[in-house]
Design a protein around this motif. Structure first.
Motif, PDB file in Angstrom:
ATOM      1  N   CYS A   1      -8.254  -1.060   4.601  1.00 62.98           N
ATOM      2  CA  CYS A   1      -7.989  -2.137   3.632  1.00 62.98           C
ATOM      3  C   CYS A   1      -6.676  -2.845   3.943  1.00 62.98           C
ATOM      4  O   CYS A   1      -6.571  -4.072   3.834  1.00 62.98           O
ATOM      5  CB  CYS A   1      -7.950  -1.578   2.206  1.00 62.98           C
TER       6      CYS A   1
ATOM      7  N   TYR B   1       0.824  -1.215   0.000  1.00 66.62           N
ATOM      8  CA  TYR B   1       0.000   0.000   0.000  1.00 66.62           C
ATOM      9  C   TYR B   1       0.860   1.268   0.000  1.00 66.62           C
ATOM     10  O   TYR B   1       0.335   2.367   0.130  1.00 66.62           O
ATOM     11  CB  TYR B   1      -0.922   0.022   1.229  1.00 66.62           C
TER      12      TYR B   1
ATOM     13  N   ALA C   1      -9.592   4.931   4.380  1.00 61.87           N
ATOM     14  CA  ALA C   1      -9.989   3.662   3.758  1.00 61.87           C
ATOM     15  C   ALA C   1      -8.764   2.792   3.474  1.00 61.87           C
ATOM     16  O   ALA C   1      -8.826   1.564   3.599  1.00 61.87           O
ATOM     17  CB  ALA C   1     -10.759   3.944   2.465  1.00 61.87           C
ATOM     18  N   GLU C   2      -7.647   3.414   3.091  1.00 65.76           N
ATOM     19  CA  GLU C   2      -6.424   2.656   2.823  1.00 65.76           C
ATOM     20  C   GLU C   2      -5.970   1.900   4.061  1.00 65.76           C
ATOM     21  O   GLU C   2      -5.564   0.733   3.985  1.00 65.76           O
ATOM     22  CB  GLU C   2      -5.304   3.626   2.407  1.00 65.76           C
TER      23      GLU C   2
ATOM     24  N   LEU D   1     -15.588   3.110  -0.320  1.00 66.70           N
ATOM     25  CA  LEU D   1     -14.208   2.947  -0.799  1.00 66.70           C
ATOM     26  C   LEU D   1     -13.681   1.535  -0.532  1.00 66.70           C
ATOM     27  O   LEU D   1     -13.010   0.952  -1.377  1.00 66.70           O
ATOM     28  CB  LEU D   1     -13.287   3.979  -0.131  1.00 66.70           C
TER      29      LEU D   1
ATOM     30  N   MET E   1      -9.885   8.700   1.559  1.00 68.30           N
ATOM     31  CA  MET E   1      -9.155   7.565   1.001  1.00 68.30           C
ATOM     32  C   MET E   1      -8.010   7.139   1.911  1.00 68.30           C
ATOM     33  O   MET E   1      -7.638   5.965   1.943  1.00 68.30           O
ATOM     34  CB  MET E   1      -8.639   7.915  -0.394  1.00 68.30           C
ATOM     35  N   ALA E   2      -7.455   8.093   2.642  1.00 62.25           N
ATOM     36  CA  ALA E   2      -6.384   7.742   3.578  1.00 62.25           C
ATOM     37  C   ALA E   2      -6.933   6.835   4.677  1.00 62.25           C
ATOM     38  O   ALA E   2      -6.296   5.840   5.054  1.00 62.25           O
ATOM     39  CB  ALA E   2      -5.760   9.009   4.169  1.00 62.25           C
TER      40      ALA E   2
END
Lengths: 451, 451
Positions: free
Chosen positions: A161, A48, A157-158, A270, A154-155
């Motif tokens: 994940c 990632y 969500a990253e 996301l 998105m940070a």
């Protein structure tokens, strides 16, 4: 081979040679299992774009003090000043208590030298003078990943994940993400008319919703000064089977609550491509005790495990409070010691060698030593017998104890024939192999075994 | 990206956010270079059947005190007692000072649970409150391998071969093993008629033969009470171009000296198959300062490096002195911090990502996020742009900074066409790739680049 060394576990008395209370020695099988897990995690985090950071075991005492509350300060291992200052009985350094304060110091120290955003992971020991107990150690590994310098959903969500992929990679099954937002909680307090000054206390009580009965929670809320009818209404909404729906409806009048729902929905959409839908759930009762969170928050629960095995969220002002620059931040932490306990006992049997080489007398030492080298050149772990017995039976017993697949025997008969006897330790079958062919023979045999 | 943080280096003043004096923060490139080196060493040691051991960062204070001499005791980092006992200003724990005393404790604690012989390696930090300076740290990695429970010369030879293979694997060139035996030194003292009570002092002086001129050594020996003619004779023999020959001849009358030569010759003949002949040399002047050695001793010198980069020997009583059982032992230590300094600067350029994914506006976040996941599924490191700019130029600048090989662009035009634009960051060439084909395309492109 596994022996946990801390006082009191299994009621065992501490022994003279035990490691200090709350710490552990890791013999080979444990080291290997742990290192395999860390390698899996590193590989996922790296995929990632998170990069590693290592900071010293200790920090200056003033860097740590006051960062963990009064209770935390008491659990910090402090290091005595040295030399002529030792007699003062004062400390100037302390073992790190977590990996976040060192991150804050690094963010302050290296600033523009760091990539922007700075996505880093850290896997390393921290030390807390907690009362040791089952699964609670004074030296334990923390496993953190964080993104500094991005306000993007998105940070968040990253991080979710990456934690999901790490758990899956570690073979954890039956786990689920509980997702919420601090803004949802603030909106709830607003929507249910909780006076601002009661807010923090109400959240502390709501944090116990998964441990106490609804009536107990209601009583505790009332005890904290909340109107009892309101308290009952709030608890009923949060514990209903359709809590998520009811909370969504209740939040409509609250601008902050709606913003919180947007955060939750953004994160859900996301991660949807990577986290199966049944592994993530909007959970309005999720509070996460720590007051520093400022946006989305999440925890991972696993079947049969009390508490959580991972957790995190957005904490946009913590880095500044911890001594760093004022920078947006989101991150998560894997409860790796807990996860390792889940999979403990799965350790492979202790195989130290692939090829064990007997030594049929002092005169054969150079030849046997060279045979072990030939086995290593075939990519196999190999070593000679280092004991004093010249008896083959004794040496084969040693070979068996090492877990070796093959034993090599080289004595007078073999010397004369120019061969080495390769003994399959499982079947007992023996083959005579020309010495120059040994490496090739073993390489082929190992390839066959692996097929 | 590399910044060493200790006080005084390059004359820099310490800053508020520096790590504590004598310690270092390791950012990504450093962590990666160091971990690569450790992995190489672990792989070599494992191939010889050595197994890993990890012990806690701290030990009980009484386990460490008195093991390193008066000077050593002063350099131990001591940990204050906690809770109500903190005010006493007393310490009860201390950071480990080396990896040998913990090994002795483990040998005592786990005894028959350990394999016999117990061949273990340990790679981990130790802490010494030394004055920090160039290449001298207060927190540094030690890298030890030891065999407990074997008196065999093959155990000594195995350690030497494993260290040789590790150095070769690390890419160190121009290194050489200097080999001697404590019995050779004892024989020398006997052969040159050095009075027994002068022996230890004479050895301390002879240990300086590689630093001082022969005349200075002779003078120092005379100052220590050795007859000046004898001193000159001894020094002449040890510094002659044919020192090894002359010492061999001189040792003939000494039984212990001959036994020492046998040890040296046994080690030489065992390692001959694996260590090239020009990389190992009988070196009668090698003393190794530490008094605990009892048999073969060795050091590794490297071109252009003062001092040694590895060293070891047999120490049959040290484990007992260090609190363990009375067990034969031989081992070695790799000066890994020094070796890492040799290769520092070779670090690869900072490549955090293989595939950088742009985000052409909030509406594209889910698609871009999924594209990054597709790249990861192709085994590539990938992440989305986490900043707030919607400008492609800005995002490509970020992509370039991550070291990515490819940037992915997905905006209105791509959405309409069902493609994603893959930009080669080296050539600037752009290709339109159907979205479902992205993972396969990137996998093929990466394979081509690696060929």
């Amino acid at each position: 081979m596994t022996r946990r060394g801390f006082v009191g576990e299994h009621g065992r008395m501490p022994m003279q040679f035990d490691p200090p209370s709350g710490t552990r020695d890791f013999l080979a099988a444990d080291v290997e299992a742990r290192e395999r897990a860390f390698a899996t995690i590193r590989s996922v985090f790296t995929s990632y774009g998170f990069e590693p950071l290592q900071t010293p075991a200790f920090e200056r005492l003033d860097v740590l003090l006051g960062k963990y509350g009064e209770e935390g300060d008491k659990l910090i291992f402090k290091i005595l000043r040295r030399g002529e200052h030792e007699a003062s009985g004062e400390a100037d350094l302390a073992l790190r208590y977590d990996l976040t304060v060192p991150l804050a110091r690094v963010a302050a120290a290296y600033g523009s030298q760091l990539p922007a955003p700075y996505k880093r992971y850290a896997i390393g020991p921290v030390w807390r003078a907690d009362r040791p107990g089952r699964g609670r150690y004074r030296e334990f590994i923390q496993c953190d990943l964080d993104t500094l310098g991005s306000t993007s959903a998105m940070a968040d969500a990253e991080v979710i994940c990456a934690v999901h992929d790490a758990l899956a990679g570690l073979g954890v099954t039956g786990f689920r993400f509980l997702l919420n937002s601090r803004h949802v909680l603030a909106g709830l307090l607003e929507a249910f008319g909780v006076p601002a000054e009661l807010g923090p206390d109400v959240l502390i009580t709501l944090d116990k919703l998964d441990k106490l009965a609804p009536a107990e929670i209601t009583a505790e809320l009332a005890g904290r000064g909340l109107d009892e009818a309101k308290a009952a209404e709030l608890v009923a909404a949060m514990t209903a089977p359709d809590a998520a729906e009811r909370i969504r409806a209740a939040l409509k009048p609250s601008e902050e609550g709606l913003a919180g729902l947007d955060e939750v929905d953004a994160a859900m959409s996301l991660v949807a491509g990577q986290v199966p839908a049944d592994r993530v759930e909007f959970t309005p009762r999720l509070v996460r005790g720590l007051s520093y969170y400022t946006g989305p928050i999440w925890e991972v629960s696993a079947q049969g495990v009390p508490g959580s095995i991972a957790g995190g969220g957005r904490y946009d002002h913590l880095i500044e409070q911890a001594g760093g620059p004022d920078v947006a931040a989101t991150g998560g932490s894997l409860g790796i010691e807990r996860i390792l306990l889940l999979s403990a006992g799965d350790a492979a049997p202790d195989r130290r060698l692939d090829v064990a080489v007997s030594v049929m007398g002092p005169g054969y030492a150079p030849s046997s030593f060279a045979l072990a080298a030939a086995a290593r050149s075939a990519g196999l772990r190999s070593s000679v017998y280092l004991g004093s017995s010249g008896k083959l039976g004794r040496q084969l017993k040693w070979a068996s104890g090492t877990g070796a697949r093959w034993a090599l025997i080289y004595g007078a008969a073999e010397e004369e024939a120019g061969t080495v006897t390769v003994r399959d330790m499982e079947t007992g079958q023996q083959s005579a192999v020309l010495v120059p062919d040994l490496a090739g023979y073993l390489r082929r045999a190992a390839a066959e075994r692996n097929n």
